[in-house]
Design a protein around this motif. Structure first.
Motif, PDB file in Angstrom:
ATOM      1  N   THR A  10       0.855  -1.183   0.000  1.00 31.73           N
ATOM      2  CA  THR A  10       0.000   0.000   0.000  1.00 31.73           C
ATOM      3  C   THR A  10       0.895   1.238   0.000  1.00 31.73           C
ATOM      4  OG1 THR A  10      -0.093   0.231   2.413  1.00 31.73           O
ATOM      5  CG2 THR A  10      -1.663  -1.306   1.394  1.00 31.73           C
ATOM      6  N   THR A 114      -8.132  -1.605  -0.338  1.00 31.50           N
ATOM      7  CA  THR A 114      -6.998  -0.698  -0.438  1.00 31.50           C
ATOM      8  C   THR A 114      -6.982  -0.054  -1.813  1.00 31.50           C
ATOM      9  OG1 THR A 114      -5.517  -2.501  -1.119  1.00 31.50           O
ATOM     10  CG2 THR A 114      -5.615  -1.981   1.235  1.00 31.50           C
ATOM     11  N   GLY A 153      -9.403   0.028   5.503  1.00 33.44           N
ATOM     12  CA  GLY A 153      -8.412   0.193   4.454  1.00 33.44           C
ATOM     13  C   GLY A 153      -8.510   1.557   3.810  1.00 33.44           C
ATOM     14  N   TYR A 172      -3.981   0.945   6.839  1.00 30.17           N
ATOM     15  CA  TYR A 172      -2.870   0.214   6.236  1.00 30.17           C
ATOM     16  C   TYR A 172      -2.591  -1.038   7.079  1.00 30.17           C
ATOM     17  CZ  TYR A 172      -2.301   4.743   3.968  1.00 30.17           C
ATOM     18  OH  TYR A 172      -2.538   5.890   3.259  1.00 30.17           O
TER      19      TYR A 172
END
Length: 216
Positions: A10, A114, A153, A172
């Motif tokens: 990420t 994400t 996320g 995260y």
């Protein structure tokens, strides 16, 4: 046993030193949110957590790496670093799905999403922390949300207006959760793994005259 934890799937570039025995404890952690800085940031962060934890590379018993899903360049930086560190130290390397670390402690039926860029999300569905669907990549509006009560996320936060779900959980992947998901393998001294990245997309770069291969 001391373990190095890394994740760059990420925008968060994460390095942490964990101790795994009967419990899993973080001794030091560095997280920098920089979607394009993984290649430059990760190695110094690894050095910093080793120093803070009073450890040397040779003290490590294993390396744990987030394997995505994530964009190619960022994800590759973390996985190559983890594999190289494991090889140099002759210690096993274990992969963990990055979304699993975000979803580990979410209650009920939950969505982890994400940011996949291109107005898409990497997503998976969890029931009491266990993955039951995904990971996949899709437009937020195309994700089935039946029965889902919460989301987590950075992708869930970014597209909260489309998903129309309460966002409550990590943005995260927490380093502690990554370590916990690999803890049984570390404790049993399981053989190391060949890290397999979850790109979920075709690579953008192709040779002149070639076409992108179809996803399998």
């Amino acid at each position: 046993m001391l373990v190095m934890v890394v994740d760059t799937a990420t925008a968060a570039v994460t390095a942490a030193l964990a101790k795994i025995d009967d419990e899993v404890t973080l001794l030091a952690e560095r997280v920098t949110v920089d979607a394009r800085g993984a290649g430059e940031l990760l190695a110094p962060q690894i050095a910093a957590v080793l120093a803070e934890g009073g450890a040397a590379p040779g003290d490590l018993a294993a390396v744990v790496a987030g394997v995505g899903p994530g964009p190619f360049t960022g994800l590759r930086a973390g996985m190559v670093t983890a594999a190289a560190l494991g090889h140099a130290l002759a210690v096993p390397v274990y992969g963990v799905c990055t979304l699993d670390a975000i979803g580990l402690r979410l209650p009920g039926r939950a969505l982890v999403a994400t940011d996949a860029r291109r107005k898409e999300i990497y997503w998976a569905v969890y029931v009491d922390g266990r993955r039951v669907a995904g990971p996949e990549v899709a437009k937020p509006a195309h994700v089935a949300l039946d029965g889902i009560v919460v989301a987590a996320g950075d992708g869930a936060e970014k597209y909260a207006d489309v998903l129309n779900l309460p966002v409550d959980g990590p943005r995260y992947p927490p380093a502690l959760a990554l370590a916990e998901l690999a803890a049984d393998r570390v404790r049993s001294k399981a053989p190391g793994e060949t890290l397999t990245p979850l790109y979920l997309r075709r690579p953008d770069a192709v040779l002149p005259g070639e076409r992108k291969p179809a996803l399998q």
